[in-house]
Motif scaffolding. Structure first.
Motif, PDB file in Angstrom:
ATOM      1  N   LYS A  31       3.438  -3.321  35.423  1.00 26.11           N
ATOM      2  CA  LYS A  31       2.479  -3.241  36.522  1.00 26.11           C
ATOM      3  C   LYS A  31       1.042  -3.147  36.020  1.00 26.11           C
ATOM      4  CE  LYS A  31       5.650  -0.945  39.749  1.00 26.11           C
ATOM      5  NZ  LYS A  31       5.874   0.242  40.605  1.00 26.11           N
ATOM      6  N   ASN A  32       0.863  -3.177  34.700  1.00 24.77           N
ATOM      7  CA  ASN A  32      -0.480  -3.007  34.124  1.00 24.77           C
ATOM      8  C   ASN A  32      -1.170  -1.779  34.705  1.00 24.77           C
ATOM      9  OD1 ASN A  32      -0.377  -5.246  32.411  1.00 24.77           O
ATOM     10  ND2 ASN A  32      -1.007  -6.624  34.051  1.00 24.77           N
ATOM     11  N   THR A  33      -0.427  -0.708  34.775  1.00 27.80           N
ATOM     12  CA  THR A  33      -0.930   0.517  35.389  1.00 27.80           C
ATOM     13  C   THR A  33      -0.761   1.681  34.428  1.00 27.80           C
ATOM     14  OG1 THR A  33      -0.447  -0.279  37.611  1.00 27.80           O
ATOM     15  CG2 THR A  33      -0.710   2.093  37.344  1.00 27.80           C
ATOM     16  N   VAL A  34      -1.768   2.501  34.353  1.00 23.26           N
ATOM     17  CA  VAL A  34      -1.731   3.727  33.568  1.00 23.26           C
ATOM     18  C   VAL A  34      -1.889   4.894  34.525  1.00 23.26           C
ATOM     19  CG1 VAL A  34      -2.855   5.069  31.755  1.00 23.26           C
ATOM     20  CG2 VAL A  34      -2.643   2.595  31.516  1.00 23.26           C
ATOM     21  N   TYR A  35      -1.056   5.899  34.358  1.00 19.04           N
ATOM     22  CA  TYR A  35      -1.038   7.052  35.246  1.00 19.04           C
ATOM     23  C   TYR A  35      -1.552   8.295  34.524  1.00 19.04           C
ATOM     24  CZ  TYR A  35       2.219   3.972  37.696  1.00 19.04           C
ATOM     25  OH  TYR A  35       2.800   2.903  38.324  1.00 19.04           O
ATOM     26  N   LEU A  36      -2.116   9.191  35.298  1.00 18.61           N
ATOM     27  CA  LEU A  36      -2.468  10.509  34.788  1.00 18.61           C
ATOM     28  C   LEU A  36      -1.846  11.536  35.718  1.00 18.61           C
ATOM     29  CD1 LEU A  36      -4.095  12.049  32.594  1.00 18.61           C
ATOM     30  CD2 LEU A  36      -5.930  12.264  34.293  1.00 18.61           C
ATOM     31  N   GLN A  37      -0.769  12.143  35.260  1.00 23.61           N
ATOM     32  CA  GLN A  37      -0.110  13.200  36.017  1.00 23.61           C
ATOM     33  C   GLN A  37      -0.799  14.514  35.692  1.00 23.61           C
ATOM     34  OE1 GLN A  37       2.563  13.080  38.269  1.00 23.61           O
ATOM     35  NE2 GLN A  37       2.068  15.248  38.604  1.00 23.61           N
ATOM     36  N   MET A  38      -1.292  15.184  36.708  1.00 28.71           N
ATOM     37  CA  MET A  38      -2.027  16.427  36.509  1.00 28.71           C
ATOM     38  C   MET A  38      -1.295  17.556  37.217  1.00 28.71           C
ATOM     39  SD  MET A  38      -5.956  15.069  36.953  1.00 28.71           S
ATOM     40  CE  MET A  38      -5.787  14.792  38.719  1.00 28.71           C
ATOM     41  N   ASN A  39      -0.854  18.522  36.457  1.00 28.14           N
ATOM     42  CA  ASN A  39      -0.127  19.664  36.990  1.00 28.14           C
ATOM     43  C   ASN A  39      -0.926  20.944  36.799  1.00 28.14           C
ATOM     44  OD1 ASN A  39       2.087  17.960  37.569  1.00 28.14           O
ATOM     45  ND2 ASN A  39       2.922  18.268  35.513  1.00 28.14           N
ATOM     46  N   SER A  40      -0.527  21.985  37.513  1.00 26.98           N
ATOM     47  CA  SER A  40      -1.190  23.293  37.395  1.00 26.98           C
ATOM     48  C   SER A  40      -2.703  23.147  37.490  1.00 26.98           C
ATOM     49  CB  SER A  40      -0.799  23.954  36.068  1.00 26.98           C
ATOM     50  OG  SER A  40       0.604  24.125  35.992  1.00 26.98           O
ATOM     51  N   LEU A  41      -3.144  22.426  38.498  1.00 32.77           N
ATOM     52  CA  LEU A  41      -4.570  22.147  38.621  1.00 32.77           C
ATOM     53  C   LEU A  41      -5.362  23.416  38.890  1.00 32.77           C
ATOM     54  CD1 LEU A  41      -4.311  18.795  40.561  1.00 32.77           C
ATOM     55  CD2 LEU A  41      -5.528  19.128  38.406  1.00 32.77           C
ATOM     56  N   LYS A  42      -6.563  23.417  38.355  1.00 32.63           N
ATOM     57  CA  LYS A  42      -7.464  24.554  38.481  1.00 32.63           C
ATOM     58  C   LYS A  42      -8.751  24.095  39.183  1.00 32.63           C
ATOM     59  CE  LYS A  42      -5.852  26.194  33.958  1.00 32.63           C
ATOM     60  NZ  LYS A  42      -6.268  26.556  32.578  1.00 32.63           N
ATOM     61  N   PRO A  43      -9.475  25.013  39.800  1.00 29.01           N
ATOM     62  CA  PRO A  43     -10.743  24.621  40.432  1.00 29.01           C
ATOM     63  C   PRO A  43     -11.692  23.924  39.462  1.00 29.01           C
ATOM     64  CG  PRO A  43     -10.100  26.796  41.190  1.00 29.01           C
ATOM     65  CD  PRO A  43      -9.120  26.410  40.116  1.00 29.01           C
ATOM     66  N   GLU A  44     -11.648  24.297  38.208  1.00 24.67           N
ATOM     67  CA  GLU A  44     -12.544  23.661  37.224  1.00 24.67           C
ATOM     68  C   GLU A  44     -12.136  22.227  36.884  1.00 24.67           C
ATOM     69  OE1 GLU A  44     -11.025  26.642  36.981  1.00 24.67           O
ATOM     70  OE2 GLU A  44     -10.372  27.042  34.902  1.00 24.67           O
ATOM     71  N   ASP A  45     -10.993  21.777  37.401  1.00 24.24           N
ATOM     72  CA  ASP A  45     -10.603  20.379  37.248  1.00 24.24           C
ATOM     73  C   ASP A  45     -11.262  19.494  38.305  1.00 24.24           C
ATOM     74  OD1 ASP A  45      -7.311  21.547  36.483  1.00 24.24           O
ATOM     75  OD2 ASP A  45      -8.797  20.769  35.057  1.00 24.24           O
ATOM     76  N   THR A  46     -11.949  20.102  39.261  1.00 22.66           N
ATOM     77  CA  THR A  46     -12.630  19.339  40.303  1.00 22.66           C
ATOM     78  C   THR A  46     -13.684  18.432  39.689  1.00 22.66           C
ATOM     79  OG1 THR A  46     -12.269  21.019  42.003  1.00 22.66           O
ATOM     80  CG2 THR A  46     -14.120  19.517  42.323  1.00 22.66           C
ATOM     81  N   ALA A  47     -13.585  17.143  39.982  1.00 24.52           N
ATOM     82  CA  ALA A  47     -14.496  16.159  39.402  1.00 24.52           C
ATOM     83  C   ALA A  47     -14.169  14.785  39.974  1.00 24.52           C
ATOM     84  CB  ALA A  47     -14.361  16.120  37.880  1.00 24.52           C
ATOM     85  N   MET A  48     -15.051  13.847  39.699  1.00 21.68           N
ATOM     86  CA  MET A  48     -14.731  12.446  39.910  1.00 21.68           C
ATOM     87  C   MET A  48     -14.019  11.971  38.651  1.00 21.68           C
ATOM     88  SD  MET A  48     -15.024   9.942  42.120  1.00 21.68           S
ATOM     89  CE  MET A  48     -16.526  10.110  43.102  1.00 21.68           C
ATOM     90  N   TYR A  49     -12.869  11.364  38.842  1.00 21.87           N
ATOM     91  CA  TYR A  49     -12.082  10.877  37.717  1.00 21.87           C
ATOM     92  C   TYR A  49     -12.204   9.361  37.636  1.00 21.87           C
ATOM     93  CZ  TYR A  49      -9.990  15.428  36.863  1.00 21.87           C
ATOM     94  OH  TYR A  49      -9.804  16.754  36.537  1.00 21.87           O
ATOM     95  N   TYR A  50     -12.463   8.883  36.433  1.00 20.64           N
ATOM     96  CA  TYR A  50     -12.640   7.465  36.181  1.00 20.64           C
ATOM     97  C   TYR A  50     -11.647   6.986  35.136  1.00 20.64           C
ATOM     98  CZ  TYR A  50     -17.328   8.305  38.147  1.00 20.64           C
ATOM     99  OH  TYR A  50     -18.383   8.665  38.951  1.00 20.64           O
ATOM    100  N   CYS A  51     -11.193   5.749  35.286  1.00 23.61           N
ATOM    101  CA  CYS A  51     -10.507   5.132  34.167  1.00 23.61           C
ATOM    102  C   CYS A  51     -11.428   4.084  33.567  1.00 23.61           C
ATOM    103  CB  CYS A  51      -9.154   4.561  34.554  1.00 23.61           C
ATOM    104  SG  CYS A  51      -9.148   3.222  35.750  1.00 23.61           S
ATOM    105  N   ALA A  52     -11.233   3.855  32.297  1.00 21.01           N
ATOM    106  CA  ALA A  52     -12.140   2.989  31.550  1.00 21.01           C
ATOM    107  C   ALA A  52     -11.390   2.316  30.419  1.00 21.01           C
ATOM    108  CB  ALA A  52     -13.294   3.812  30.989  1.00 21.01           C
ATOM    109  N   ALA A  53     -11.950   1.215  29.948  1.00 16.98           N
ATOM    110  CA  ALA A  53     -11.366   0.491  28.832  1.00 16.98           C
ATOM    111  C   ALA A  53     -12.471   0.107  27.857  1.00 16.98           C
ATOM    112  CB  ALA A  53     -10.633  -0.757  29.326  1.00 16.98           C
ATOM    113  N   PRO A  54     -12.163   0.137  26.572  1.00 16.05           N
ATOM    114  CA  PRO A  54     -13.160  -0.294  25.593  1.00 16.05           C
ATOM    115  C   PRO A  54     -13.202  -1.815  25.500  1.00 16.05           C
ATOM    116  CG  PRO A  54     -11.158   0.373  24.476  1.00 16.05           C
ATOM    117  CD  PRO A  54     -10.928   0.613  25.954  1.00 16.05           C
ATOM    118  N   TYR A  55     -14.202  -2.356  24.863  1.00 11.36           N
ATOM    119  CA  TYR A  55     -14.296  -3.795  24.694  1.00 11.36           C
ATOM    120  C   TYR A  55     -13.250  -4.311  23.722  1.00 11.36           C
ATOM    121  CZ  TYR A  55     -18.803  -3.609  27.095  1.00 11.36           C
ATOM    122  OH  TYR A  55     -19.805  -3.429  28.014  1.00 11.36           O
TER     123      TYR A  55
END
Length: 125
Positions: A76-100
């Motif tokens: 599926k050309n998909t990468v996942y990020l499973q996030m458990n035990s989340l904390k308030p300090e995990d609050t953010a905008m999350y981006y995926c990125a690729a190098p050249y």
């Protein structure tokens, strides 16, 4: 050219879980690296984890080890990020990125040239 689209963000309470998805199109050879980064208001963008789409290598920053898991679905050309035990300090905008280049460089935003638009993660206490 590489296009990345994130999804899966949302609002959860502390201790909850979310799974973010990053779908990659364009140049998607097996050594294409996808990294997850996050940026909270007033803070610099920081790396979280990275993986080659083919699953060859994975990397985590220390703060993500044990709570976050990066995985791939090569078909599926998909990468996942499973996030458990989340904390308030995990609050953010999350981006995926690729190098050249193929392969995963050091997990620093300056090493990644293609970026998605981001998905918001909010964790309440």
């Amino acid at each position: 050219q590489v296009l990345l689209v994130e999804s899966g963000g949302g609002s959860v309470q502390a201790g909850g879980s979310l799974r973010l998805s990053c779908t990659v199109s364009g140049n998607t050879d097996s050594r294409r690296c996808v990294g997850w980064f996050r940026q909270a208001p007033g803070k610099e963008r920081e790396g979280v984890a990275a993986s080659e789409i083919g699953g060859g290598s994975t990397f985590y920053v220390d703060s993500a080890k044990g709570r976050f898991t990066i995985s791939q679905d090569n078909a599926k050309n998909t990468v996942y990020l499973q996030m458990n035990s989340l904390k308030p300090e995990d609050t953010a905008m999350y981006y995926c990125a690729a190098p050249y280049m193929s392969g995963c460089p050091v997990l620093d935003a300056r090493n990644f040239g293609y970026w998605g638009r981001g998905t918001q993660v909010s964790v309440s206490s």
